[in-house]
Design an enzyme around this catalytic site. Structure first.
Site, PDB file in Angstrom:
ATOM      1  N   SER A 178       0.828  -1.199   0.000  1.00 20.60           N
ATOM      2  CA  SER A 178       0.000   0.000   0.000  1.00 20.60           C
ATOM      3  C   SER A 178       0.875   1.267   0.000  1.00 20.60           C
ATOM      4  CB  SER A 178      -0.972  -0.047   1.184  1.00 20.60           C
ATOM      5  OG  SER A 178      -2.050   0.823   0.979  1.00 20.60           O
ATOM      6  N   HIS A 237      -7.787  -5.758   0.554  1.00 17.35           N
ATOM      7  CA  HIS A 237      -6.566  -5.009   0.852  1.00 17.35           C
ATOM      8  C   HIS A 237      -5.693  -5.776   1.849  1.00 17.35           C
ATOM      9  CE1 HIS A 237      -4.354  -1.278   0.539  1.00 17.35           C
ATOM     10  NE2 HIS A 237      -4.275  -1.183   1.855  1.00 17.35           N
ATOM     11  N   ASP A 255     -10.331  -4.910  -3.671  1.00 17.61           N
ATOM     12  CA  ASP A 255      -9.651  -3.929  -2.816  1.00 17.61           C
ATOM     13  C   ASP A 255     -10.382  -2.593  -2.892  1.00 17.61           C
ATOM     14  OD1 ASP A 255      -7.910  -2.206  -1.475  1.00 17.61           O
ATOM     15  OD2 ASP A 255      -6.129  -3.260  -2.196  1.00 17.61           O
TER      16      ASP A 255
END
Length: 226
Positions: free
Chosen positions: A118, A205, A178
């Site tokens: 991320s 995610h 996600d």
């Protein structure tokens, strides 16, 4: 016969992830890559208050040891807030983030590759771009793995990545479900790496480590084994 040494990979946590929390969330991947790669986890330099955002670790219930403190790499709004998908009003803390990675590469290395999740994946892409451009803090590594990655927004972040194609061999992992970093963001980042390998999964995610993904990670890493 010589015993093959595991590849060493510096792993950059996501926003609001503590160092301990990130180690736990990479536990399945660490187990899957045992004997193939050693994962060294690193969280951001900036403490993140409870109300700063949803990504990564859960709410902070009070004072905690440093390794359990939710952290981030940089902030995009006043009040220690980060939003990956909006143009930032500020970009605070980036230099400290880059220095943290540079020190880890120098003091904890050598490393063969860089993995980011991320916000950590966006930072990893920036580190790759700066290294390719000759920044002495970031010697070129052999590969990168970017999970739920995105091209960071804001001056000083996007430009180095878009300046030229990034030549480092790369594996890009993203989830079709996600909702934090939509898959098209990861696909856009992958387009900056010629020859990028993509691995999509049906989840959200997180860093996937089911059987099919474990095989893909190992296949990618095997090409760098000595």
């Amino acid at each position: 016969m010589m015993v093959r040494q595991p590849l060493r990979v510096l792993c950059l946590a996501g926003f609001r992830q503590s160092e301990r929390g990130f180690r736990e969330k990479t536990g399945a991947l660490r187990k899957a890559l045992r004997g193939c790669a050693e994962l060294v986890c690193l969280s951001g330099p900036h403490p993140v208050p409870e109300a700063a955002g949803p990504e990564g670790a859960g709410p902070d219930s009070g004072p905690c040891p440093p390794e359990e403190q939710p952290r981030g790499w940089w902030f995009s709004e006043e009040g220690a807030v980060f939003s990956a998908l909006e143009e930032p009003t500020v970009c605070w803390g980036l230099e400290e983030a880059l220095e943290t990675v540079a020190q880890a590469l120098n003091k904890l290395g050598p490393f063969d590759g860089l993995l980011g999740f991320s916000q950590g994946a966006a930072l990893a892409a920036l580190v790759c771009a700066l290294g390719q451009d000759g920044d002495p803090r970031f010697p070129l590594l052999r590969f990168t793995i970017l999970v739920s990655g995105f091209c960071p927004r804001g001056l000083g972040l996007k430009e180095p990545i878009l300046k030229a194609p990034l030549s480092l061999p790369s594996l890009h992992v993203f989830g079709d479900a996600d909702r934090v970093i939509p898959s098209q963001e990861s696909v856009q980042l992958a387009s900056q790496f010629p020859g990028a390998i993509t691995l999509n999964h049906s989840g959200g995610h997180f860093i996937p480590a089911a059987a099919s993904q474990r095989q893909a990670y190992r296949k990618f890493l095997d090409q760098f084994a000595e």
